[in-house]
Design a protein around this motif. Structure first.
Motif, PDB file in Angstrom:
ATOM      1  N   VAL A 416       0.826  -1.214   0.000  1.00 63.60           N
ATOM      2  CA  VAL A 416       0.000   0.000   0.000  1.00 63.60           C
ATOM      3  C   VAL A 416       0.858   1.260   0.000  1.00 63.60           C
ATOM      4  N   GLN A 417       2.174   1.087   0.186  1.00 58.51           N
ATOM      5  CA  GLN A 417       3.080   2.233   0.066  1.00 58.51           C
ATOM      6  C   GLN A 417       3.179   2.726  -1.370  1.00 58.51           C
ATOM      7  N   GLY A 418       2.845   1.872  -2.334  1.00 61.10           N
ATOM      8  CA  GLY A 418       3.135   2.172  -3.729  1.00 61.10           C
ATOM      9  C   GLY A 418       2.231   3.218  -4.346  1.00 61.10           C
ATOM     10  N   THR A 419       2.851   4.145  -5.060  1.00 58.31           N
ATOM     11  CA  THR A 419       2.073   5.070  -5.873  1.00 58.31           C
ATOM     12  C   THR A 419       2.020   4.596  -7.319  1.00 58.31           C
ATOM     13  N   SER A 420       2.831   3.569  -7.637  1.00 53.36           N
ATOM     14  CA  SER A 420       2.804   3.001  -8.982  1.00 53.36           C
ATOM     15  C   SER A 420       3.213   1.528  -8.886  1.00 53.36           C
ATOM     16  N   LEU A 421       2.402   0.776  -8.206  1.00 55.31           N
ATOM     17  CA  LEU A 421       2.686  -0.650  -7.974  1.00 55.31           C
ATOM     18  C   LEU A 421       2.476  -1.436  -9.269  1.00 55.31           C
ATOM     19  N   MET A 422       3.489  -2.261  -9.647  1.00 52.00           N
ATOM     20  CA  MET A 422       3.331  -3.091 -10.832  1.00 52.00           C
ATOM     21  C   MET A 422       2.585  -4.359 -10.453  1.00 52.00           C
ATOM     22  N   VAL A 423       1.525  -4.684 -11.187  1.00 50.82           N
ATOM     23  CA  VAL A 423       0.697  -5.860 -10.929  1.00 50.82           C
ATOM     24  C   VAL A 423       0.520  -6.614 -12.240  1.00 50.82           C
ATOM     25  N   ILE A 424       0.738  -7.935 -12.217  1.00 53.92           N
ATOM     26  CA  ILE A 424       0.516  -8.760 -13.403  1.00 53.92           C
ATOM     27  C   ILE A 424      -0.590  -9.761 -13.090  1.00 53.92           C
ATOM     28  N   ASN A 425      -1.646  -9.720 -13.881  1.00 58.88           N
ATOM     29  CA  ASN A 425      -2.747 -10.671 -13.728  1.00 58.88           C
ATOM     30  C   ASN A 425      -2.351 -11.968 -14.421  1.00 58.88           C
ATOM     31  N   LEU A 426      -2.054 -12.999 -13.638  1.00 60.34           N
ATOM     32  CA  LEU A 426      -1.532 -14.248 -14.204  1.00 60.34           C
ATOM     33  C   LEU A 426      -2.603 -15.015 -14.988  1.00 60.34           C
ATOM     34  N   ASP A 427      -3.869 -14.678 -14.791  1.00 55.72           N
ATOM     35  CA  ASP A 427      -4.919 -15.322 -15.600  1.00 55.72           C
ATOM     36  C   ASP A 427      -4.849 -14.863 -17.054  1.00 55.72           C
ATOM     37  N   ARG A 428      -4.273 -13.691 -17.280  1.00 57.30           N
ATOM     38  CA  ARG A 428      -4.149 -13.164 -18.641  1.00 57.30           C
ATOM     39  C   ARG A 428      -2.734 -13.304 -19.191  1.00 57.30           C
ATOM     40  N   CYS A 429      -1.744 -13.286 -18.311  1.00 59.01           N
ATOM     41  CA  CYS A 429      -0.347 -13.288 -18.750  1.00 59.01           C
ATOM     42  C   CYS A 429       0.003 -14.619 -19.415  1.00 59.01           C
ATOM     43  N   THR A 430       0.629 -14.542 -20.617  1.00 58.10           N
ATOM     44  CA  THR A 430       1.048 -15.752 -21.332  1.00 58.10           C
ATOM     45  C   THR A 430       2.554 -15.977 -21.217  1.00 58.10           C
ATOM     46  N   ARG A 431       3.239 -15.199 -20.382  1.00 53.45           N
ATOM     47  CA  ARG A 431       4.692 -15.302 -20.169  1.00 53.45           C
ATOM     48  C   ARG A 431       5.464 -15.040 -21.467  1.00 53.45           C
ATOM     49  N   CYS A 432       4.982 -14.156 -22.297  1.00 57.46           N
ATOM     50  CA  CYS A 432       5.644 -13.865 -23.575  1.00 57.46           C
ATOM     51  C   CYS A 432       6.878 -12.991 -23.372  1.00 57.46           C
ATOM     52  N   ASP A 433       6.977 -12.313 -22.246  1.00 58.49           N
ATOM     53  CA  ASP A 433       8.105 -11.438 -21.892  1.00 58.49           C
ATOM     54  C   ASP A 433       8.198 -10.188 -22.764  1.00 58.49           C
ATOM     55  N   ASP A 434       7.152  -9.825 -23.448  1.00 56.74           N
ATOM     56  CA  ASP A 434       7.168  -8.575 -24.209  1.00 56.74           C
ATOM     57  C   ASP A 434       7.394  -7.375 -23.289  1.00 56.74           C
ATOM     58  N   CYS A 435       6.865  -7.456 -22.075  1.00 61.29           N
ATOM     59  CA  CYS A 435       7.031  -6.356 -21.127  1.00 61.29           C
ATOM     60  C   CYS A 435       8.505  -6.164 -20.764  1.00 61.29           C
ATOM     61  N   VAL A 436       9.209  -7.288 -20.562  1.00 59.06           N
ATOM     62  CA  VAL A 436      10.621  -7.224 -20.188  1.00 59.06           C
ATOM     63  C   VAL A 436      11.450  -6.676 -21.352  1.00 59.06           C
ATOM     64  N   ARG A 437      11.160  -7.149 -22.549  1.00 61.77           N
ATOM     65  CA  ARG A 437      11.914  -6.672 -23.715  1.00 61.77           C
ATOM     66  C   ARG A 437      11.662  -5.177 -23.959  1.00 61.77           C
ATOM     67  N   ALA A 438      10.440  -4.749 -23.792  1.00 60.30           N
ATOM     68  CA  ALA A 438      10.130  -3.323 -23.994  1.00 60.30           C
ATOM     69  C   ALA A 438      10.865  -2.467 -22.967  1.00 60.30           C
ATOM     70  N   CYS A 439      10.938  -2.957 -21.751  1.00 57.50           N
ATOM     71  CA  CYS A 439      11.655  -2.227 -20.703  1.00 57.50           C
ATOM     72  C   CYS A 439      13.142  -2.136 -21.050  1.00 57.50           C
ATOM     73  N   ALA A 440      13.724  -3.243 -21.533  1.00 49.34           N
ATOM     74  CA  ALA A 440      15.139  -3.248 -21.902  1.00 49.34           C
ATOM     75  C   ALA A 440      15.407  -2.281 -23.041  1.00 49.34           C
ATOM     76  N   THR A 441      14.522  -2.251 -24.012  1.00 44.83           N
ATOM     77  CA  THR A 441      14.700  -1.339 -25.149  1.00 44.83           C
ATOM     78  C   THR A 441      14.720   0.118 -24.693  1.00 44.83           C
ATOM     79  N   ALA A 442      13.917   0.423 -23.714  1.00 50.43           N
ATOM     80  CA  ALA A 442      13.819   1.807 -23.226  1.00 50.43           C
ATOM     81  C   ALA A 442      14.929   2.164 -22.250  1.00 50.43           C
ATOM     82  N   HIS A 443      15.701   1.138 -21.798  1.00 49.98           N
ATOM     83  CA  HIS A 443      16.696   1.402 -20.751  1.00 49.98           C
ATOM     84  C   HIS A 443      18.016   0.689 -21.026  1.00 49.98           C
TER      85      HIS A 443
END
Length: 579
Positions: A416-443
């Motif tokens: 509850v401390q978070g003002t921008s808590l990252m949450v992944i809904n595992l019922d929808r997530c297919t573990r494609c790792d697109d999120c990780v790759r996009a983060c790497a591209t930006a950083h």
């Protein structure tokens, strides 16, 4: 063979005056001189414990620091854990509003530059193939801010103080004045920048010392001073952050300011480190938390959280069940007072309010709250025989979920401390790792989060920066490299001033900060020119502050499984965590 043993470390093994940045050790003569002069001569030493005498607090929790003309003492937005008392000389306080105050460039702050649309696209082929590349040549460029060695410490300074005084509105503080005490005790960021005008000498006291003085001084002189300063300078603005006080008449608001009570709950320093408190969270949902208002009590006012977090719980069989929580600026007890106005009979609290850790709150007495409600002329507060319509006057409300167990876990793990808590809904997530790759591209080809973490129901909370409302990672950063972005409030790291000490990574209770080796454009690891040891820097999620469209991880998810949640936004929390 016997186990190795050492003496248990004690609080004052290393006095404040012997820490980095100090000049001279606090001697008995210096302490005697301070204790014979106001305001310290007004403190009653007899009220202090024998194991914690005033003299030892002054000797071990304070230090004297000198500043030259233009030296910046504290910066607006920085996290401070100490207060200052002017011994001699003059300091200036920047009174300008954020938009017109001293610019970030000369204060040594990171200046955010948002990439254009074409620059964002070009990242796909222009990024270096090696991770964490830094432009070495740029480190040789002259920075926009000035630094110098002053009193044995590297400091940022203002080159032309007279020009600054002509251009910006400032206030003068001379010998005998305190500053920085509200941020130190409230665990909040500095609200202004203070710099030295000419040569000055200050007494700096870390918050542990201030806390003990406030706790044991029977004369309450320092406590009264701090409360008076907050009441005079900041209380009205703080109250106006809640819609209940938006339309208050000046006369009524002034009476509220005069009659508000200040209350503090819990301890600043637990006997357990913060990380252990989180690990024990599952077994400590209620026990040990100071109760602010018990269930069944009649409220004598509304409680408005000033700093810290509060848990709302309800009796459940022989235990208690968490039903909500409050963060700074939110209030408790208004529903009961409003119901009492409607029914004309006392209404008891249906839930209990307790402090999670250390909490500061203000109490607005019931008669004044009733006066506000009546002044608003809301049909809802008119007795039921005259009621025609309903219109709730408050816009600040409790964060609640239908799933009490999930809510308890979020509170107990301090998410509850978070003002921008990252949450992944595992019922929808297919573990494609697109999120990780996009983060790497930006950083710099290196993702700023790890797609791994605790799982609560179908939700994963990855190891990513929460951008906490109380970012303890910023405490003890020696160069203030980790700071809060003043435009968006996000926690960011300035690569130009990060020295790789890893203090922030050690303090972060969520393992969201990583230390990485940095490289040049050829992929070679950059080493220290003297020790030849590889240089490291702290990295963490910065919410893609330089990207026009926001966090790349969230945008890249093809299944809308990844969310960023401000845990103080009740509607957003309910939207994400409700099935």
């Amino acid at each position: 063979m016997s186990d190795p043993s050492i003496s248990r470390p004690r609080r004052w093994d290393k006095p404040f005056s012997l820490e980095v940045g100090s000049e001279d050790e606090m001697t008995d003569d210096i302490v005697d001189s301070l204790l014979q002069s106001p305001p310290f001569s007004q403190i009653d030493p007899e009220g202090f414990k024998k194991s914690l005498p005033l003299r030892e607090i002054m000797k071990n929790d304070s230090r004297i620091i000198g500043f030259d003309d233009g030296d910046i003492i504290i910066r607006r937005g920085d996290w401070g854990n100490s207060a200052f008392f002017v011994l001699s000389g003059t300091v200036r306080v920047d009174l300008e509003r954020k938009q017109t105050s001293l610019p970030d460039e000369i204060l040594g702050r990171r200046v955010s530059k948002v990439k254009t649309f074409f620059e964002s696209i070009a990242q796909l082929w222009k990024n270096n193939k090696h991770p964490e590349v830094r432009e070495i040549a740029s480190t040789g460029n002259k920075p926009t801010f000035n630094t110098r060695i002053s009193h044995g410490k590297t400091r940022i300074y203002l080159q032309e103080v007279s020009a600054v005084l002509d251009k910006y509105r400032t206030a003068k503080l001379e010998a005998g004045h305190w500053f920085g005490e509200l941020a130190a005790l409230g665990r909040t960021s500095r609200v202004t920048t203070v710099f030295s005008e000419g040569v000055s000498q200050l007494l700096e006291i870390r918050w542990q010392g201030i806390r003990d003085i406030l706790r044991y001084d029977r004369n309450r002189s320092l406590k009264q001073y701090i409360e008076d300063v907050f009441r005079e300078r900041a209380l009205a603005a703080f109250l106006r952050t809640d819609p209940l006080f938006h339309d208050c008449e000046p006369e009524l608001l002034q009476r509220i300011v005069d009659q508000v009570e200040f209350h503090t709950y819990g301890n600043y320093d637990s006997h357990k480190p913060f990380k252990e408190l989180i690990k024990d969270g599952d077994n400590n949902t209620d026990a040990g938390e100071p109760v602010i208002i018990e269930e069944g009590d009649y409220p004598n006012g509304i409680v408005m959280i000033r700093s810290g977090l509060a848990r709302i719980s309800k009796r459940h069989y022989n235990g208690r069940r968490t039903v909500g929580y409050l963060s700074p600026g939110q209030i408790f007890g208004l529903d009961e007072i409003q119901a009492e106005l409607e029914s004309l009979t006392p209404v008891a609290c249906r839930t209990q309010l307790s402090a999670i850790g250390h909490l500061n709150a203000v109490l607005v007495p019931t008669p004044l709250v009733e006066e506000i409600l009546q002044a608003k002329q809301s049909p809802e507060i008119i007795p039921s025989n005259k009621k025609t319509n309903t219109c709730r006057p408050t816009g600040s409300h409790t964060v609640k979920l239908h799933d009490d167990l999930l809510l308890s876990q979020l509170v107990d793990h301090h998410y509850v401390q978070g003002t921008s808590l990252m949450v992944i809904n595992l019922d929808r997530c297919t573990r494609c790792d697109d999120c990780v790759r996009a983060c790497a591209t930006a950083h710099d080809n290196n993702p700023r989060f790890v797609r791994h973490g605790p799982i609560l129901n179908q939700y994963m909370i990855p190891n990513a920066c929460l951008h906490c409302v109380d970012p303890i990672c910023m405490i003890e950063c020696p160069t203030a490299a980790i700071q809060r972005d003043l435009d968006h409030g996000d926690i960011v790291i300035n690569e130009q001033t990060c020295i790789g000490c890893a203090q922030c990574a050690s303090n972060c209770p969520f393992d969201a900060i990583r230390m990485v080796d940095i490289r040049d454009s050829k992929g070679e690891i950059i080493v220290d020119s003297k020790s030849h040891v590889p240089l490291t820097q702290a990295t963490k999620c910065d919410l893609c502050i330089d990207q026009k469209s926001g966090p790349a991880c969230e945008r890249a998810c093809p299944h809308d499984a990844l969310f960023r949640v401000d845990m103080h936004d009740a509607s957003k929390v309910e939207e994400v965590f409700s099935p």
